[in-house]
Design an enzyme around this catalytic site. Sequence first.
Site, PDB file in Angstrom:
ATOM      1  N   CYS A 149      50.407  58.122  41.751  1.00 31.49           N
ATOM      2  CA  CYS A 149      51.801  57.650  41.723  1.00 31.49           C
ATOM      3  C   CYS A 149      52.753  58.619  41.029  1.00 31.49           C
ATOM      4  O   CYS A 149      53.967  58.511  41.176  1.00 31.49           O
ATOM      5  CB  CYS A 149      51.885  56.289  41.047  1.00 31.49           C
ATOM      6  SG  CYS A 149      50.964  55.051  41.932  1.00 31.49           S
ATOM      7  N   HIS A 151      59.031  54.507  38.577  1.00 33.39           N
ATOM      8  CA  HIS A 151      58.005  54.235  39.589  1.00 33.39           C
ATOM      9  C   HIS A 151      57.989  52.738  39.848  1.00 33.39           C
ATOM     10  O   HIS A 151      58.109  51.935  38.925  1.00 33.39           O
ATOM     11  CB  HIS A 151      56.647  54.715  39.084  1.00 33.39           C
ATOM     12  CG  HIS A 151      55.527  54.322  39.991  1.00 33.39           C
ATOM     13  ND1 HIS A 151      55.594  54.510  41.353  1.00 33.39           N
ATOM     14  CD2 HIS A 151      54.323  53.730  39.755  1.00 33.39           C
ATOM     15  CE1 HIS A 151      54.473  54.066  41.906  1.00 33.39           C
ATOM     16  NE2 HIS A 151      53.693  53.584  40.956  1.00 33.39           N
ATOM     17  N   ASN A 170      54.506  49.007  46.081  1.00 35.15           N
ATOM     18  CA  ASN A 170      54.164  50.266  45.409  1.00 35.15           C
ATOM     19  C   ASN A 170      53.826  51.313  46.469  1.00 35.15           C
ATOM     20  O   ASN A 170      52.800  51.201  47.140  1.00 35.15           O
ATOM     21  CB  ASN A 170      52.977  50.025  44.465  1.00 35.15           C
ATOM     22  CG  ASN A 170      52.549  51.291  43.724  1.00 35.15           C
ATOM     23  OD1 ASN A 170      53.000  52.391  44.045  1.00 35.15           O
ATOM     24  ND2 ASN A 170      51.683  51.126  42.750  1.00 35.15           N
TER      25      ASN A 170
HETATM   26  N1  ACO Z   1      47.209  36.247  44.709  1.00 38.21           N
HETATM   27  C1  ACO Z   1      46.809  35.260  43.899  1.00 38.21           C
HETATM   28  N2  ACO Z   1      46.024  35.453  42.831  1.00 38.21           N
HETATM   29  C2  ACO Z   1      45.654  36.697  42.567  1.00 38.21           C
HETATM   30  C3  ACO Z   1      46.045  37.801  43.366  1.00 38.21           C
HETATM   31  C4  ACO Z   1      46.851  37.528  44.479  1.00 38.21           C
HETATM   32  N3  ACO Z   1      47.301  38.493  45.305  1.00 38.21           N
HETATM   33  N4  ACO Z   1      45.521  38.931  42.843  1.00 38.21           N
HETATM   34  C5  ACO Z   1      44.825  38.570  41.758  1.00 38.21           C
HETATM   35  N5  ACO Z   1      44.882  37.219  41.576  1.00 38.21           N
HETATM   36  C6  ACO Z   1      44.270  36.407  40.542  1.00 38.21           C
HETATM   37  C7  ACO Z   1      43.066  37.059  39.893  1.00 38.21           C
HETATM   38  O1  ACO Z   1      41.910  36.821  40.638  1.00 38.21           O
HETATM   39  C8  ACO Z   1      43.035  36.394  38.537  1.00 38.21           C
HETATM   40  O2  ACO Z   1      42.436  35.140  38.686  1.00 38.21           O
HETATM   41  P1  ACO Z   1      41.496  34.511  37.511  1.00 38.21           P
HETATM   42  O3  ACO Z   1      42.397  34.363  36.313  1.00 38.21           O
HETATM   43  O4  ACO Z   1      41.046  33.223  38.094  1.00 38.21           O
HETATM   44  O5  ACO Z   1      40.390  35.515  37.303  1.00 38.21           O
HETATM   45  C9  ACO Z   1      44.511  36.158  38.201  1.00 38.21           C
HETATM   46  O6  ACO Z   1      45.223  36.257  39.474  1.00 38.21           O
HETATM   47  C10 ACO Z   1      45.085  37.156  37.238  1.00 38.21           C
HETATM   48  O7  ACO Z   1      44.727  38.480  37.676  1.00 38.21           O
HETATM   49  P2  ACO Z   1      45.190  39.748  36.881  1.00 38.21           P
HETATM   50  O8  ACO Z   1      44.654  40.963  37.555  1.00 38.21           O
HETATM   51  O9  ACO Z   1      44.899  39.561  35.424  1.00 38.21           O
HETATM   52  O10 ACO Z   1      46.770  39.648  37.122  1.00 38.21           O
HETATM   53  P3  ACO Z   1      47.936  40.473  36.474  1.00 38.21           P
HETATM   54  O11 ACO Z   1      48.934  39.556  35.902  1.00 38.21           O
HETATM   55  O12 ACO Z   1      47.442  41.582  35.601  1.00 38.21           O
HETATM   56  O13 ACO Z   1      48.626  41.144  37.750  1.00 38.21           O
HETATM   57  C11 ACO Z   1      48.712  43.304  38.839  1.00 38.21           C
HETATM   58  C12 ACO Z   1      47.875  42.034  38.568  1.00 38.21           C
HETATM   59  C13 ACO Z   1      49.921  42.891  39.617  1.00 38.21           C
HETATM   60  C14 ACO Z   1      47.836  44.259  39.627  1.00 38.21           C
HETATM   61  C15 ACO Z   1      49.145  43.938  37.492  1.00 38.21           C
HETATM   62  O14 ACO Z   1      48.056  43.983  36.606  1.00 38.21           O
HETATM   63  C16 ACO Z   1      49.690  45.345  37.662  1.00 38.21           C
HETATM   64  O15 ACO Z   1      50.765  45.536  38.198  1.00 38.21           O
HETATM   65  N6  ACO Z   1      48.990  46.341  37.113  1.00 38.21           N
HETATM   66  C17 ACO Z   1      49.496  47.739  37.047  1.00 38.21           C
HETATM   67  C18 ACO Z   1      49.446  48.422  38.380  1.00 38.21           C
HETATM   68  C19 ACO Z   1      49.888  49.858  38.211  1.00 38.21           C
HETATM   69  O16 ACO Z   1      50.854  50.163  37.561  1.00 38.21           O
HETATM   70  N7  ACO Z   1      49.131  50.794  38.819  1.00 38.21           N
HETATM   71  C20 ACO Z   1      49.442  52.212  38.622  1.00 38.21           C
HETATM   72  C21 ACO Z   1      50.026  52.809  39.817  1.00 38.21           C
HETATM   73  S1  ACO Z   1      49.065  52.579  41.292  1.00 38.21           S
HETATM   74  C22 ACO Z   1      48.458  54.162  41.770  1.00 38.21           C
HETATM   75  O17 ACO Z   1      48.470  55.111  41.035  1.00 38.21           O
HETATM   76  C23 ACO Z   1      47.878  54.258  43.180  1.00 38.21           C
END
Ligand code: ACO
Length: 324
Positions: free
Chosen positions: A113, A251, A281
């Site tokens: 990214c 980003h 993203n």
């Molecule tokens: N729909 C519904 N529920 C979901 C989904 C979905 N699409 N995806 C995950 N869940 C569930 C999980 O299974 C989990 O359930 P559980 O509590 O029963 O185990 C719950 O939601 C919480 O999951 P988390 O992963 O803890 O959710 P979080 O609030 O952290 O959000 C996200 C996830 C959006 C991915 C966030 O962590 C994020 O944005 N992370 C950073 C991403 C980033 O910046 N990446 C770098 C750039 S990407 C690159 O370089 C290619």
Amino acid sequence: MIYSRIAGTGSHLPDRIVSNHDLEKVMDTSDQWIRERTGICERRWAAENVTTSDLAEKACLNAIEAADVDPAEIDLFMMGTTTPDLIFPSTACLLQKRLGLPDCGAMDVNAACSGFLYALSVADKFIRCGDAKKVLVCGAETLTNITNLQKRDTAVLFGDGAGAVVLEASEEPGILSTHIHANGNHADLLATKVGIARGWEGMEENGGKPEIVMKGNEVFKVAVRTLGRIVEETLTANGLEKADLDWLIPHQANLRIIAAMARTLDMNMDHVVVTVDRHGNTSAASVPLALDEAVRDGRIQRGDMLLLEAFGGGFTWGSALIRY
Ligand code: ACO
């Protein structure tokens, strides 16, 4: 003193819009979860036969037109992408021919990214040292090629697109500074698990293609902390205060990360360019796509002070402070 300044910007998005409601129909997710956790409402997915170079070509042509330069005058082409058409030749080389660039240097930078900011940083250095006068810089991705579109934890997040800028040498700033960093200690938190050295086993699940595997919440915490540091590093390097900034062009991974950066900078969200709601993203494409949108709709004006930042797989992170 030679600086580089942005002479023109361009971007391109695939036509196909995939909304959260479309995804609700095919996987166990909800519009509410996606909006609340990410800020994403819809994203663009490229058609199966459309490649990263196809999207990049259109973005580059837009930027070249906006800059009003002859492609034959470009003396370096930098391309940020994690989804190149081929292992080699590089996407930059494939495009060099299609864009009518001369036999200039052309290379891909793989910094996930942060790819556009890495590419911009290299371009800026070439101009500052006098080795290049006009540089085309592009960030483009077809992330859907490496996303398992059946899996809710990644399918809802990523999209396809391309953005580009033409930099040219100038006596006036321009890019005031760029900052790039990497730390490979957490490589496993965000990666594709297959490759040339590891082999290609395990790709059946994603139709024979690699797939992004991410420990989202761990990446989230590191991203917020790390971006906070680079924002401070960038301001300090230039002797500037938070209040000197006109626009944050972050980003676009997650609206909660973007909002945290705005709070760190005491910035009202009205001064933050947000596209994550409509683009998702798009990795290396996200910053130049956001920049181009805000330039073209007139929000960003010549003379404005812009802070660009990104964080991605690697981990990599980068920033640029720009007097537009
Ligand atoms: N729909 C519904 N529920 C979901 C989904 C979905 N699409 N995806 C995950 N869940 C569930 C999980 O299974 C989990 O359930 P559980 O509590 O029963 O185990 C719950 O939601 C919480 O999951 P988390 O992963 O803890 O959710 P979080 O609030 O952290 O959000 C996200 C996830 C959006 C991915 C966030 O962590 C994020 O944005 N992370 C950073 C991403 C980033 O910046 N990446 C770098 C750039 S990407 C690159 O370089 C290619």
